[in-house]
Motif scaffolding. Structure first.
Motif, PDB file in Angstrom:
ATOM      1  N   TYR A  24       0.817  -1.210   0.000  1.00 57.35           N
ATOM      2  CA  TYR A  24       0.000   0.000   0.000  1.00 57.35           C
ATOM      3  C   TYR A  24       0.855   1.266   0.000  1.00 57.35           C
ATOM      4  O   TYR A  24       0.403   2.321  -0.461  1.00 57.35           O
ATOM      5  CB  TYR A  24      -0.935  -0.004   1.213  1.00 57.35           C
ATOM      6  N   ASN A  25       2.106   1.175   0.489  1.00 54.58           N
ATOM      7  CA  ASN A  25       2.997   2.338   0.469  1.00 54.58           C
ATOM      8  C   ASN A  25       3.156   2.910  -0.936  1.00 54.58           C
ATOM      9  O   ASN A  25       3.391   4.105  -1.102  1.00 54.58           O
ATOM     10  CB  ASN A  25       4.401   1.977   0.969  1.00 54.58           C
ATOM     11  N   THR A  26       3.052   2.047  -1.956  1.00 56.86           N
ATOM     12  CA  THR A  26       3.327   2.464  -3.327  1.00 56.86           C
ATOM     13  C   THR A  26       2.089   2.999  -4.038  1.00 56.86           C
ATOM     14  O   THR A  26       2.154   3.334  -5.230  1.00 56.86           O
ATOM     15  CB  THR A  26       3.895   1.292  -4.146  1.00 56.86           C
ATOM     16  N   LEU A  27       0.968   3.111  -3.330  1.00 57.11           N
ATOM     17  CA  LEU A  27      -0.253   3.581  -3.977  1.00 57.11           C
ATOM     18  C   LEU A  27      -0.246   5.098  -4.168  1.00 57.11           C
ATOM     19  O   LEU A  27      -1.124   5.645  -4.834  1.00 57.11           O
ATOM     20  CB  LEU A  27      -1.484   3.153  -3.172  1.00 57.11           C
ATOM     21  N   ASN A  28       0.747   5.771  -3.619  1.00 60.46           N
ATOM     22  CA  ASN A  28       0.774   7.230  -3.750  1.00 60.46           C
ATOM     23  C   ASN A  28       0.790   7.673  -5.203  1.00 60.46           C
ATOM     24  O   ASN A  28       0.159   8.675  -5.567  1.00 60.46           O
ATOM     25  CB  ASN A  28       1.978   7.825  -3.005  1.00 60.46           C
ATOM     26  N   VAL A  29       1.475   6.937  -6.071  1.00 65.46           N
ATOM     27  CA  VAL A  29       1.556   7.362  -7.469  1.00 65.46           C
ATOM     28  C   VAL A  29       0.227   7.179  -8.205  1.00 65.46           C
ATOM     29  O   VAL A  29      -0.261   8.118  -8.839  1.00 65.46           O
ATOM     30  CB  VAL A  29       2.715   6.659  -8.199  1.00 65.46           C
ATOM     31  N   PRO A  30      -0.426   6.005  -8.158  1.00 66.65           N
ATOM     32  CA  PRO A  30      -1.755   5.937  -8.783  1.00 66.65           C
ATOM     33  C   PRO A  30      -2.743   6.949  -8.216  1.00 66.65           C
ATOM     34  O   PRO A  30      -3.544   7.530  -8.963  1.00 66.65           O
ATOM     35  CB  PRO A  30      -2.208   4.498  -8.477  1.00 66.65           C
ATOM     36  N   LEU A  31      -2.680   7.195  -6.917  1.00 68.20           N
ATOM     37  CA  LEU A  31      -3.584   8.185  -6.315  1.00 68.20           C
ATOM     38  C   LEU A  31      -3.387   9.561  -6.929  1.00 68.20           C
ATOM     39  O   LEU A  31      -4.351  10.233  -7.310  1.00 68.20           O
ATOM     40  CB  LEU A  31      -3.357   8.262  -4.799  1.00 68.20           C
ATOM     41  N   ILE A  32      -2.130   9.998  -7.041  1.00 66.96           N
ATOM     42  CA  ILE A  32      -1.913  11.354  -7.545  1.00 66.96           C
ATOM     43  C   ILE A  32      -2.061  11.432  -9.056  1.00 66.96           C
ATOM     44  O   ILE A  32      -2.488  12.452  -9.596  1.00 66.96           O
ATOM     45  CB  ILE A  32      -0.556  11.929  -7.085  1.00 66.96           C
ATOM     46  N   GLN A  33      -1.743  10.342  -9.769  1.00 62.03           N
ATOM     47  CA  GLN A  33      -1.973  10.359 -11.210  1.00 62.03           C
ATOM     48  C   GLN A  33      -3.468  10.507 -11.512  1.00 62.03           C
ATOM     49  O   GLN A  33      -3.856  11.151 -12.490  1.00 62.03           O
ATOM     50  CB  GLN A  33      -1.420   9.081 -11.849  1.00 62.03           C
ATOM     51  N   GLU A  58      -3.179  -6.394  -7.590  1.00 58.53           N
ATOM     52  CA  GLU A  58      -4.228  -5.384  -7.454  1.00 58.53           C
ATOM     53  C   GLU A  58      -3.667  -3.985  -7.685  1.00 58.53           C
ATOM     54  O   GLU A  58      -4.271  -3.170  -8.389  1.00 58.53           O
ATOM     55  CB  GLU A  58      -4.858  -5.458  -6.058  1.00 58.53           C
ATOM     56  N   ARG A  59      -2.539  -3.728  -7.098  1.00 55.30           N
ATOM     57  CA  ARG A  59      -1.906  -2.424  -7.244  1.00 55.30           C
ATOM     58  C   ARG A  59      -1.539  -2.174  -8.708  1.00 55.30           C
ATOM     59  O   ARG A  59      -1.770  -1.097  -9.253  1.00 55.30           O
ATOM     60  CB  ARG A  59      -0.675  -2.364  -6.351  1.00 55.30           C
ATOM     61  N   GLY A  60      -0.961  -3.171  -9.367  1.00 52.30           N
ATOM     62  CA  GLY A  60      -0.545  -3.026 -10.747  1.00 52.30           C
ATOM     63  C   GLY A  60      -1.708  -2.815 -11.694  1.00 52.30           C
ATOM     64  O   GLY A  60      -1.644  -1.975 -12.610  1.00 52.30           O
ATOM     65  N   GLU A  61      -2.775  -3.555 -11.501  1.00 52.33           N
ATOM     66  CA  GLU A  61      -3.942  -3.400 -12.374  1.00 52.33           C
ATOM     67  C   GLU A  61      -4.607  -2.038 -12.166  1.00 52.33           C
ATOM     68  O   GLU A  61      -5.120  -1.436 -13.126  1.00 52.33           O
ATOM     69  CB  GLU A  61      -4.928  -4.539 -12.134  1.00 52.33           C
ATOM     70  N   ALA A  62      -4.586  -1.555 -10.932  1.00 50.02           N
ATOM     71  CA  ALA A  62      -5.100  -0.203 -10.675  1.00 50.02           C
ATOM     72  C   ALA A  62      -4.264   0.832 -11.412  1.00 50.02           C
ATOM     73  O   ALA A  62      -4.795   1.773 -12.032  1.00 50.02           O
ATOM     74  CB  ALA A  62      -5.105   0.084  -9.181  1.00 50.02           C
ATOM     75  N   ALA A  63      -2.940   0.678 -11.374  1.00 52.61           N
ATOM     76  CA  ALA A  63      -2.054   1.628 -12.050  1.00 52.61           C
ATOM     77  C   ALA A  63      -2.308   1.654 -13.555  1.00 52.61           C
ATOM     78  O   ALA A  63      -2.238   2.711 -14.190  1.00 52.61           O
ATOM     79  CB  ALA A  63      -0.596   1.274 -11.769  1.00 52.61           C
ATOM     80  N   VAL A  64      -2.626   0.488 -14.142  1.00 50.83           N
ATOM     81  CA  VAL A  64      -2.894   0.426 -15.579  1.00 50.83           C
ATOM     82  C   VAL A  64      -4.171   1.197 -15.928  1.00 50.83           C
ATOM     83  O   VAL A  64      -4.208   1.976 -16.891  1.00 50.83           O
ATOM     84  CB  VAL A  64      -3.010  -1.035 -16.054  1.00 50.83           C
TER      85      VAL A  64
END
Length: 405
Positions: free
Chosen positions: A232-241, A325-331
């Motif tokens: 979850y630490n890495t979700l900052n980038v999808p959130l701000i994008q 889950e994180r990767g698919e969200a980023a896509v």
């Protein structure tokens, strides 16, 4: 009434839809003098006061401390609505939400509780000095404290922020540390050098960090000087994008709205056409263009809403989110962002086709929308977002977390 005039609300909204309506009210105030404020380029103290007075700054804050306790799906819609009135202020609010959420992303439960209580009760407005294209801030361990030093070429929020999120690397290690610090201190110098084509009121100039001291107890996520990572630490980038995506869409809607009003009220029909019309709104090419742009904007908004739903699903179980889950969200976020950029730039350009030569007057201000999207959409190359989606579609590959992915 304008954005710079005092405005108070007697009651707070009680539902998500009412908060979105509140955002529309704020946008309407911002829109009145958005062009004049853009031209003046003054530090947006009054605009941030408006965001505070409206309650929007505490949208994500806990109810027990005076916040709305709402979710990111609502926050994204609020960002989009505010950006309809003023893209710069939509960006400021979106970044504020992301930095407010920093504690949730990386901090310990005790730190989260403490930060969110104070931030909500005191209506902190957040800025951030975390531009990853620059060298990291250097952090020196001095026993009970850590000391941040360095320079960032961009620091959105600048002088209008109450607190600034800092990020750096602990000297002699590869350990990154986030901390939330007061913006008004001698060790932080905002350089007032933001002078760009668009998003002129975002206070995004450079900042000097000259020995900002932080107790180890305030180093987000650290216990006994050790960090315990999770996906979850890495979700900052999808959130701000997705923050970017939504204020691009708000700016595009603002362009279409302003242009339509101009076309209805001021555009003249072409007198040398084969089939001369009585008004511009009767002309086929005008109707065709507005129909095309509106359809594309609705489609881009629908994709952004889908991406917000994916983010929201992850937020229901932050401690157990998987890399897939994180990767698919980023896509999905990458897809939404590229659609928002392409659509927004097209809207910002083609509105002149249906408003006419007189609409290029500086007093009209239709240029502001294209300038705003063009400026911020260069934050990171959209081609890389297309490639991320392409690798997923063609090869089934998920993007690896980076500062931009």
């Amino acid at each position: 009434m304008t954005a710079s005039a005092p405005h108070t609300w007697s009651t707070a909204p009680s539902t998500a839809e009412q908060w979105v309506d509140r955002a529309r009210e704020v946008a309407a105030l911002l829109a009145v003098d958005a062009v004049a404020r853009d031209r003046a380029g003054a530090t947006p103290h009054a605009e941030v006061s408006l965001l505070k007075d409206s309650g929007l700054v505490t949208l994500l804050g806990p109810v027990e401390h005076g916040g709305a306790g709402l979710d990111w799906s609502t926050a994204y819609r609020v960002i989009r609505e505010v950006a309809v009135g003023d893209g710069s202020i939509g960006q400021l609010l979106g970044y504020h939400y992301l930095w407010f959420w920093t504690a949730r992303l990386v901090a310990t439960p005790e730190q989260v509780a403490a930060v969110e209580e104070r931030a909500t009760r005191e209506r902190w407005f957040f800025g951030g000095a975390v531009n990853p294209r620059d060298s990291d801030l250097t952090i020196v361990d001095e026993g009970d404290e850590i000391v941040f030093t360095g320079r960032k070429s961009f620091s959105t929020g600048g002088k209008v922020s109450d607190v600034t999120v800092l990020e750096g690397v602990l000297e002699g290690t590869e350990e990154h540390v986030f901390a939330i610090v007061p913006s008004r201190q001698d060790a932080i110098v905002f350089n007032d050098d933001w002078d760009n084509l668009g998003q002129r009121l975002t206070e995004s100039g450079s900042v000097e960090i000259r020995g900002v001291r932080v107790p180890w107890s305030d180093a987000a996520g650290y216990v006994d000087k050790r960090f315990r990572p999770r996906v979850y630490n890495t979700l900052n980038v999808p959130l701000i994008q997705l923050v970017f995506t939504n204020f691009y869409l708000g700016i595009a809607r603002g362009a279409l709205t302003a242009a339509a009003a101009y076309t209805r009220d001021r555009t003249r029909p072409w007198p040398f056409a084969h089939d001369v019309k009585g008004t511009a709104v009767e002309e086929f090419h005008v109707l065709d263009t507005y129909g095309d742009l509106q359809a594309k904007l609705w489609a881009a908004e629908a994709l952004a809403d889908r991406a917000a739903g994916v983010i929201e699903a992850i937020n229901t179980h932050p401690d157990t989110v998987t890399e897939r889950e994180r990767g698919e969200a980023a896509v999905v976020v990458a897809a939404a962002k590229q659609r928002a950029i392409d659509t927004g730039l097209e809207v910002g350009t083609r509105v002149f086709d249906v408003t006419g030569a007189r609409a290029t007057a500086n007093t009209v201000g239709l240029d502001i929308f294209w300038r705003n999207i063009r400026t911020h959409s260069l934050h990171d190359p959209v081609a890389h977002k297309r490639a991320e989606v392409g690798r997923y579609a063609l090869l089934g590959e998920l993007p690896e977390p980076t500062w931009y992915t």
